[in-house]
Scaffold this active site. Structure first.
Site, short mmCIF file in Angstrom:
data_model
loop_
_atom_site.label_atom_id
_atom_site.label_comp_id
_atom_site.label_asym_id
_atom_site.label_seq_id
_atom_site.Cartn_x
_atom_site.Cartn_y
_atom_site.Cartn_z
N HIS A 121 32.26 38.94 35.89
CA HIS A 121 32.57 37.83 36.79
C HIS A 121 33.92 38.13 37.43
O HIS A 121 34.90 38.36 36.73
CB HIS A 121 32.60 36.50 36.04
CG HIS A 121 32.88 35.35 36.96
ND1 HIS A 121 31.86 34.62 37.55
CD2 HIS A 121 34.03 34.84 37.43
CE1 HIS A 121 32.40 33.70 38.34
NE2 HIS A 121 33.71 33.81 38.28
N CYS A 122 33.97 38.11 38.75
CA CYS A 122 35.22 38.46 39.44
C CYS A 122 35.85 37.21 40.02
O CYS A 122 35.24 36.53 40.86
CB CYS A 122 34.93 39.47 40.55
SG CYS A 122 36.39 39.86 41.51
N ILE A 123 37.09 36.89 39.58
CA ILE A 123 37.73 35.67 40.07
C ILE A 123 38.20 35.82 41.52
O ILE A 123 38.39 34.84 42.21
CB ILE A 123 38.91 35.23 39.16
CG1 ILE A 123 39.89 36.38 38.94
CG2 ILE A 123 38.41 34.70 37.83
CD1 ILE A 123 41.14 35.96 38.19
N ASN A 146 35.22 34.78 43.28
CA ASN A 146 34.68 33.55 42.73
C ASN A 146 33.17 33.64 42.54
O ASN A 146 32.42 32.71 42.83
CB ASN A 146 35.03 32.36 43.65
CG ASN A 146 34.69 31.03 43.02
OD1 ASN A 146 34.77 30.88 41.80
ND2 ASN A 146 34.29 30.07 43.83
N ASN A 147 32.71 34.80 42.08
CA ASN A 147 31.28 35.04 41.94
C ASN A 147 31.08 36.14 40.91
O ASN A 147 32.02 36.89 40.61
CB ASN A 147 30.72 35.49 43.30
CG ASN A 147 29.22 35.32 43.41
OD1 ASN A 147 28.58 34.83 42.48
ND2 ASN A 147 28.66 35.74 44.54
#
Ligand SMILES: [Zn+2]
Ligand SMILES: [Zn+2]
Length: 430
Positions: A185-187, A190-191
């Site tokens: 999950h990549c902040i 945001n996905n």
């Protein structure tokens, strides 16, 4: 020098912290100072603050802070995405008014493209469905990859989604959904980075790396020209072509540095953006290199952590593999799809035992009649999801291609034989 030194150290500090936050959890860097710093900053330091607060205010202060930190880290919100967007836009806003009039037509053309592309790929990575697993997409996601009987076994159900977990999927605690071929999950977007948007994510890294390198080098060139107009004997590097000036005493290290600072200060905003671009460039190229390396190995961030756990088990002993036979028995349980679009199927099963001895009779599923063989190194295990660099790239960049290819070949039953001649999965290369 004062303000500039502060700006430079703040930028350097932020870049370093981001580097530690990104790379501290990478399995390849386990037991290195980077992972030690990561544990110190993100685990030990917060927990000692919590225990101090418990002692002093009975935990009142940290409860609200923890709630905020928990929200920032474990909930889906666009704060970091907006931060990234602003970092790009404000940087360009400060940089372009100074730099643009000085650029040649070619640089203006190439610069425009390299400014637009990160926005495009940021949009595509953030708003493409990464392959969320819902009742309506479940059949498709089950047909994406076969189980490898090493990292992924048939018959596991996600406690939250109440669906059978497809091979290579993972439940994301932030998105609250299972994701097909989950990477992480990549902040920043945001996905989740999953089967359908990994290509956009890699292109986002590539375009950002090009933008920061290009902008940084152009900015450096503009600053160099500006200094050289007034001080023609000055050069970018102290030993470059200005040897005569150094020998005659016209330039020494102190004066060279002072002129550098003079050049940067004559346009602080553009100078700071140039520094920021140059300092973050290695980080972005490093992240891109890491993700391309994963594609080359036919694995994901999630799986590389699982492999690392297997290596730890192997070091202790008690890991065994065996050739799989009698695959139909598992298929009959209806926990495995009848066919997948993947060209190869699992031929090995990997198990670990608590007592270090080979598995007993009751463990003999799904292959029988073969002897268990102790495994000590990851190199001796087959990675089913690595089908060679070219096909790995096709899988990442054209995720629907193999589905189309599979569909064109007839009924799902026949599909079981499709593509067999394309070769087995390669041995693990790391
Ligand atoms: Zn789930
Ligand atoms: Zn997620």
């Amino acid at each position: 020098m004062g303000t500039l030194a502060i700006i430079a150290s703040v930028i350097l500090g932020i870049s370093f912290m981001t580097f530690v936050a990104f790379f501290g959890r990478i399995p390849a860097l386990r037991n290195t100072p980077i992972s030690f710093l990561h544990r110190l900053i993100f685990i030990h330091l917060p927990s000692s603050v919590v225990s101090l607060d418990r002692l002093l205010t009975n935990g009142r202060l940290t409860t609200s802070l923890t709630r905020l930190a928990h929200y920032l880290w474990y909930d889906q919100h666009p704060t970091i995405l907006i931060f990234f967007f602003l970092l790009l836009s404000v940087g360009e806003y400060l940089y372009l008014p100074v730099a643009w009039p000085l650029l040649s037509r070619t640089h203006k053309f190439l610069g425009t493209i390299s400014i637009i592309l990160p926005y495009l790929f940021l949009y595509l990575s953030a708003f493409t469905d990464p392959a969320h697993i819902t009742p309506s997409t479940h059949v498709r996601e089950m047909a994406r990859y076969p189980y490898d009987f090493s990292l992924f076994h048939p018959g596991t159900i996600c406690e939250t989604c109440r669906l059978l977990k497809p091979a290579r999927s993972k439940h994301c605690s932030i998105c609250k959904k299972c994701v097909g071929r989950m990477d992480h999950h990549c902040i920043f977007i945001n996905n989740c980075v999953g089967a359908n948007n990994q290509r956009w994510f890699i292109l986002l890294l590539l375009s950002t790396a090009i933008l920061t390198s290009y902008g940084g080098l152009l900015g450096l060139d503009i600053i160099r020209t500006k200094i050289q107009v007034r001080f023609p004997y000055w050069t970018l590097l102290p030993w470059w072509t200005s040897r005569a000036a150094w020998q005659s005493g016209e330039l020494d290290f102190h004066r060279w540095l002072v002129l550098w600072t003079w050049g940067l200060q004559s346009g602080v905003a553009m100078g700071s953006v140039t520094l920021l671009a140059l300092l973050t460039t290695p980080l972005v190229w490093g992240l891109l290199g890491y993700h391309l390396w994963l594609v080359y190995c036919g694995t994901t961030t999630n799986e590389s952590m699982k492999w690392q756990d297997w290596q730890a088990e192997m070091d202790e002993g008690g890991v065994y593999k065996r050739k799989i036979e009698g695959r139909e028995r598992v298929k009959d349980l209806k926990v495995e799809p009848a066919w997948t679009r993947w060209p190869v199927e699992a031929e090995q099963i990997l198990v670990r035992t608590d007592d270090g001895k080979p598995p007993r009779e009751s463990h003999r599923l799904p292959g029988e009649g073969n002897e268990w063989e102790a495994v000590w190194r990851l190199k001796d295990v087959e990675n089913l999801y690595d089908i060679g660099l070219w096909d790995n790239l096709v899988d990442v960049f054209c995720p629907y291609f193999m589905f189309r290819e599979a569909r064109g070949r007839g009924s799902p039953v026949d599909e079981r034989e499709f593509g067999r001649e394309r070769g087995r999965g390669r041995r693990r290369s790391s």
